[in-house]
Scaffold this active site. Structure first.
Site, PDB file in Angstrom:
ATOM      1  N   TYR A  63       0.840  -1.187   0.000  1.00  0.00           N
ATOM      2  CA  TYR A  63       0.000   0.000   0.000  1.00  0.00           C
ATOM      3  C   TYR A  63       0.879   1.242   0.000  1.00  0.00           C
ATOM      4  O   TYR A  63       1.867   1.311   0.735  1.00  0.00           O
ATOM      5  CB  TYR A  63      -0.919   0.024   1.226  1.00  0.00           C
ATOM      6  CG  TYR A  63      -2.264  -0.613   0.974  1.00  0.00           C
ATOM      7  CD1 TYR A  63      -3.241   0.084   0.268  1.00  0.00           C
ATOM      8  CD2 TYR A  63      -2.549  -1.891   1.435  1.00  0.00           C
ATOM      9  CE1 TYR A  63      -4.471  -0.492   0.026  1.00  0.00           C
ATOM     10  CE2 TYR A  63      -3.778  -2.476   1.198  1.00  0.00           C
ATOM     11  CZ  TYR A  63      -4.736  -1.770   0.493  1.00  0.00           C
ATOM     12  OH  TYR A  63      -5.958  -2.325   0.243  1.00  0.00           O
ATOM     13  N   GLU A  65      -0.620   4.862  -0.577  1.00  0.00           N
ATOM     14  CA  GLU A  65      -1.378   6.087  -0.812  1.00  0.00           C
ATOM     15  C   GLU A  65      -0.510   7.314  -0.536  1.00  0.00           C
ATOM     16  O   GLU A  65       0.281   7.337   0.412  1.00  0.00           O
ATOM     17  CB  GLU A  65      -2.615   6.145   0.096  1.00  0.00           C
ATOM     18  CG  GLU A  65      -3.794   5.361  -0.431  1.00  0.00           C
ATOM     19  CD  GLU A  65      -3.832   3.948   0.095  1.00  0.00           C
ATOM     20  OE1 GLU A  65      -4.905   3.347   0.057  1.00  0.00           O
ATOM     21  OE2 GLU A  65      -2.781   3.440   0.534  1.00  0.00           O
ATOM     22  N   ASP A 240      -6.913  14.296 -24.268  1.00  0.00           N
ATOM     23  CA  ASP A 240      -6.882  12.851 -24.024  1.00  0.00           C
ATOM     24  C   ASP A 240      -6.123  12.232 -25.195  1.00  0.00           C
ATOM     25  O   ASP A 240      -6.656  12.084 -26.287  1.00  0.00           O
ATOM     26  CB  ASP A 240      -8.305  12.310 -23.953  1.00  0.00           C
ATOM     27  CG  ASP A 240      -8.372  10.801 -23.816  1.00  0.00           C
ATOM     28  OD1 ASP A 240      -7.306  10.141 -23.780  1.00  0.00           O
ATOM     29  OD2 ASP A 240      -9.493  10.260 -23.755  1.00  0.00           O
ATOM     30  N   THR A 269      -3.397   6.653 -21.689  1.00  0.00           N
ATOM     31  CA  THR A 269      -3.112   5.302 -21.235  1.00  0.00           C
ATOM     32  C   THR A 269      -1.628   5.045 -21.462  1.00  0.00           C
ATOM     33  O   THR A 269      -0.949   5.786 -22.179  1.00  0.00           O
ATOM     34  CB  THR A 269      -3.924   4.263 -22.010  1.00  0.00           C
ATOM     35  OG1 THR A 269      -3.731   4.474 -23.414  1.00  0.00           O
ATOM     36  CG2 THR A 269      -5.401   4.356 -21.695  1.00  0.00           C
ATOM     37  N   LYS A 272      -1.850   0.704 -25.458  1.00  0.00           N
ATOM     38  CA  LYS A 272      -2.144   1.160 -26.816  1.00  0.00           C
ATOM     39  C   LYS A 272      -0.838   1.412 -27.590  1.00  0.00           C
ATOM     40  O   LYS A 272       0.066   0.576 -27.579  1.00  0.00           O
ATOM     41  CB  LYS A 272      -3.046   2.390 -26.787  1.00  0.00           C
ATOM     42  CG  LYS A 272      -4.420   2.141 -26.162  1.00  0.00           C
ATOM     43  CD  LYS A 272      -5.322   3.335 -26.341  1.00  0.00           C
ATOM     44  CE  LYS A 272      -6.719   3.091 -25.819  1.00  0.00           C
ATOM     45  NZ  LYS A 272      -6.799   3.184 -24.334  1.00  0.00           N
ATOM     46  N   ARG A 278      -1.142  -2.056 -19.019  1.00  0.00           N
ATOM     47  CA  ARG A 278      -2.457  -1.412 -18.945  1.00  0.00           C
ATOM     48  C   ARG A 278      -2.455  -0.460 -17.758  1.00  0.00           C
ATOM     49  O   ARG A 278      -2.233  -0.853 -16.612  1.00  0.00           O
ATOM     50  CB  ARG A 278      -3.560  -2.445 -18.784  1.00  0.00           C
ATOM     51  CG  ARG A 278      -3.657  -3.414 -19.952  1.00  0.00           C
ATOM     52  CD  ARG A 278      -4.931  -4.225 -19.898  1.00  0.00           C
ATOM     53  NE  ARG A 278      -6.086  -3.382 -20.125  1.00  0.00           N
ATOM     54  CZ  ARG A 278      -6.562  -3.048 -21.328  1.00  0.00           C
ATOM     55  NH1 ARG A 278      -5.954  -3.473 -22.418  1.00  0.00           N
ATOM     56  NH2 ARG A 278      -7.622  -2.292 -21.441  1.00  0.00           N
TER      57      ARG A 278
END
Length: 475
Positions: A63, A65, A240, A269, A272, A278
């Site tokens: 974790y 954060e 985008d 992303t 692509k 991903r």
């Protein structure tokens, strides 16, 4: 590929099979299927084995954060290291002031972008005016006023039916529920963005955000013109570039076609055309950096450290000279594919391409996009159906098929092979017919001429034999 890589994946799958053999079997079959088919989905690619390997580590267990150097959990020094590295690679690759590599997907990246802009443009001035440090210090009345102010903001984005994305204000998507939205389209004759009409609409609508970018628009965008329009109406320009990030990274898109110098915020992303894992990423000018870095907890949960590590590897690969060669080949192959289809009588939206996307209008074959997609899949060609401008068949059945060149370019196919692929596609479309029903021709059911699917599969397999996927990897 050396034997070591083959041993790594063979042993990994053997370990998986000891616990759940069905997962191992499905994984092996996925590789086999991808090796045997012509993968032409514009949003898909093949990540390198180092990128794939970077995702299968114990960073998955951590974790983290917060941001590097400012986490809400102890023991994050190694996550800090890879996240900082990924961000530095991204800034150097794209020439960006700031990079935030935590988003889990493209939609997450877009949400970070939208809410960062709202925070910078709406929340921060409110807090400054009321002389409080954060929203927790607002009175209930002031908080309610701020919430209502958020709800009144406007965004303009490319219409879904001319190539925009769900996250550009489409009402079923959260972006369409967050904002008062107005779409901009394309010229009905050329099917190209009409910047003059866009400017006029923006002056009338006065959006807070203008969203540029696309999911199925086979042309380049003039981002200098988009920024001029945004500045004229006081809007933030958000781009985008999820689909074409690899063409930006590879310097195929430069000057006015490179969004990074012109946009306030850019989301993408990392798979692509960028050929990474991903995931998502946000680039920002300096004034938006602090807002973007609050993506967690603004809209994101804990960072995926193992995916961020893979992003760092992929971005390092994209900084190599070979990636520029690859990116140029994507565009060259798309042009060859488009020209091959046009010569064989296939209608294309905008009449061609100058990016990585080719959008077919299959209505002249008297079939729907869904029928075309299915018939091509039966024939060993993987595509996805897509709407065309003013599509009479709607977004489910569609009248179009979207194809792209990043994946097969990764395998090494060139312009000659893409011309052959154009021939295979044209033959399948010409040999596919709708099946009659009691209510007329079906939009889903279809028939393929006898033997055509098998012949096409065989031709595709022969073509791919010279371009093995992960050569030397035996599972």
């Amino acid at each position: 590929m050396n034997q070591a890589w083959s041993d790594v994946y063979t042993k990994a799958l053997a370990l998986i099979a000891e616990v759940e053999p069905e997962v191992a079997a499905a994984t092996r079959q996925e590789l086999a299927d991808q090796r045997e088919s012509l993968k032409l989905i514009a949003s898909e690619n093949y990540a390198s084995l180092p990128v794939l390997a970077a995702m299968g580590t114990w960073f998955s267990d951590k974790y983290a954060e917060g941001n590097p150097g400012h986490r809400f959990y102890a023991g994050c020094q190694n996550v800090d290291r890879v996240e900082t590295l990924a961000a530095e690679h991204a800034k150097a690759l794209f020439g960006a002031d700031h990079a935030y590599v935590q988003p889990h997907s493209g939609i997450d990246a877009n949400l970070v972008a939208y809410w960062s802009i709202l925070s910078h443009r709406i929340e921060s001035p409110t807090l400054e005016r009321l002389q409080v440090k954060n929203v927790n210090e607002l009175s209930e009345g002031d908080w309610e006023e701020l919430r209502l102010t958020f709800a009144k903001q406007r965004v303009m984005g490319m219409s879904l039916d001319v190539g925009g994305h769900l996250t550009h204000g489409f009402r079923p998507n959260i972006s369409g529920k967050m904002f008062h939205q107005r779409s901009y389209g394309t010229d009905p004759h050329t099917q190209l963005i009409d910047y003059g009409k866009l400017r006029a609409d923006a002056k009338e609508f006065k959006p807070l955000i203008i969203t540029a970018g696309y999911s199925a628009y086979p042309r380049r965008i003039n981002f200098a013109a988009m920024r001029e329009i945004a500045d004229e109406v006081g809007a933030t320009l958000f781009v985008d570039m999820a689909h074409f990030a690899g063409l930006v990274a590879g310097k195929v898109f430069t000057g006015d076609e490179d969004p990074v110098p012109f946009a306030h915020v850019v989301a993408t992303t990392t798979h692509k055309s960028l050929r990474g894992p991903r995931g998502g990423m946000v680039l920002a000018s300096g004034e938006y950096a602090a807002a973007v870095d609050r993506g967690c907890p603004l809209v994101l949960g804990g960072p995926l450290g193992h995916v961020i590590a893979a992003k760092a590897v992929a971005l390092a690969e994209a900084r190599q000279d070979s990636f520029r060669t690859y990116a140029q080949a994507i565009a060259d192959n798309a042009k060859a594919l488009a020209e091959g289809l046009l010569r064989r009588g296939v209608k294309l939206v905008t009449g061609g391409t100058d990016n990585h996307i080719v959008l077919l209008d299959v209505s002249s074959f008297s079939i729907t996009g869904r029928q075309a997609e299915s018939a091509l899949l039966d024939s060993g060609i993987v595509t996805n159906r897509n709407s065309v401008p003013n599509d009479p068949n709607g977004a489910w059945y569609t009248s179009g098929v979207r194809i792209g060149t990043p994946a097969l370019t990764t395998r090494g196919l060139g312009t000659a092979e893409f011309d052959q692929i154009a021939g295979l596609i044209a033959d399948v479309l010409a040999g596919t017919t709708p099946v009659a029903t009691a209510n007329g021709a079906s939009k889903a059911k279809y028939a393929i001429a006898d033997g055509l699917a098998d012949r096409t599969k065989a031709a595709a397999a022969e073509l791919l034999n010279g371009f093995p996927l992960y050569p030397g990897l035996s599972l």
